[in-house]
Design a protein around this motif. Structure first.
Motif, short mmCIF file in Angstrom:
data_model
loop_
_atom_site.label_atom_id
_atom_site.label_comp_id
_atom_site.label_asym_id
_atom_site.label_seq_id
_atom_site.Cartn_x
_atom_site.Cartn_y
_atom_site.Cartn_z
N VAL A 1 0.85 -1.20 0.00
CA VAL A 1 0.00 0.00 0.00
C VAL A 1 0.88 1.25 0.00
CG1 VAL A 1 -1.64 1.33 1.41
CG2 VAL A 1 -2.00 -1.11 1.03
N PHE A 2 1.97 1.22 0.76
CA PHE A 2 2.89 2.36 0.79
C PHE A 2 3.47 2.63 -0.60
CE2 PHE A 2 7.27 3.92 1.16
CZ PHE A 2 7.05 5.11 1.84
N SER B 1 12.87 3.20 1.12
CA SER B 1 12.09 2.27 1.94
C SER B 1 12.25 0.83 1.47
CB SER B 1 10.61 2.67 1.97
OG SER B 1 10.04 2.59 0.69
N THR B 2 12.43 0.62 0.17
CA THR B 2 12.62 -0.74 -0.32
C THR B 2 13.95 -1.32 0.15
OG1 THR B 2 11.24 -0.32 -2.26
CG2 THR B 2 12.77 -2.17 -2.39
N ARG C 1 20.50 1.40 13.13
CA ARG C 1 21.53 2.44 12.98
C ARG C 1 22.05 2.49 11.54
NH1 ARG C 1 26.62 3.50 16.93
NH2 ARG C 1 27.48 5.20 15.73
N ALA C 2 22.26 1.33 10.93
CA ALA C 2 22.72 1.28 9.54
C ALA C 2 21.66 1.84 8.60
CB ALA C 2 23.08 -0.15 9.14
N ILE C 3 20.40 1.60 8.91
CA ILE C 3 19.32 2.14 8.09
C ILE C 3 19.26 3.66 8.20
CG2 ILE C 3 16.80 2.18 7.81
CD1 ILE C 3 16.88 -0.85 8.51
N GLY D 1 9.95 7.68 4.13
CA GLY D 1 10.41 6.29 4.13
C GLY D 1 10.89 5.85 5.49
N LEU D 2 11.56 6.75 6.20
CA LEU D 2 12.06 6.43 7.54
C LEU D 2 10.91 6.22 8.52
CD1 LEU D 2 14.61 6.03 9.19
CD2 LEU D 2 14.59 8.48 9.69
N VAL D 3 9.89 7.05 8.43
CA VAL D 3 8.71 6.87 9.28
C VAL D 3 8.06 5.53 8.98
CG1 VAL D 3 6.36 7.72 9.71
CG2 VAL D 3 8.27 9.33 9.68
N PHE D 4 7.99 5.18 7.70
CA PHE D 4 7.44 3.88 7.31
C PHE D 4 8.23 2.74 7.95
CE2 PHE D 4 7.97 0.32 4.34
CZ PHE D 4 6.69 -0.20 4.37
#
Length: 144
Positions: A21-22, A65-66, A79-81, A120-123
């Motif tokens: 959906v995102f 986000s992917t 942390r890496a993300i 994307g980070l919030v997702f």
């Protein structure tokens, strides 16, 4: 080849649907750039040039986000993300301020790209904090 045993975590069904959906939502915004029938009038009213910059926001959000979603499945630490998000912002900053080949320098595009990373980070954080992943019982660690 079975990839199921390479991921440390597996998404719950709701998480997989949430991800789709995102991505579809971001694609809807992206295609609204050329298809007036799917545009959101509230966005056009409040942000007159929204659809001129939406490609940067939506593509950045989808790409970030992917990669981050796959990293979560692989067990990469948050942390890496976060560092990946900083990397995306840095690359976007360089592209929108210094690179003029196949690109028009546009500070507003930079802002939209940063917002795309933040969305994307919030997702990704919502998946993490809603416990949308389960441990993969078939996971085999390769430490060769």
């Amino acid at each position: 080849m079975n990839f199921n045993n390479h991921f440390k975590f597996l998404p719950k069904l709701g998480t997989a649907i949430y991800y789709l959906v995102f991505v579809l939502g971001m694609l809807l915004l992206f295609f609204g750039r050329n298809l007036e029938g799917i545009r959101f009038s509230i966005l056009e009213t409040n942000f007159t040039d929204f659809y001129q910059h939406i490609s940067n926001l939506s593509l950045t959000a989808i790409l970030f986000s992917t990669v981050a979603y796959v990293w979560l499945l692989m067990g990469v630490k948050l942390r890496a993300i976060l560092l990946l998000g900083i990397f995306f912002i840095a690359i976007n900053s360089i592209t929108e301020t210094w690179v003029s080949v196949l690109n028009t320098r546009d500070p507003l595009d930079l802002v939209y790209g940063i917002v795309g990373v933040l969305i994307g980070l919030v997702f990704i954080l919502s998946i993490t904090y809603l416990k949308g992943l389960t441990a993969n019982p078939n996971f085999t660690s390769k430490t060769d």
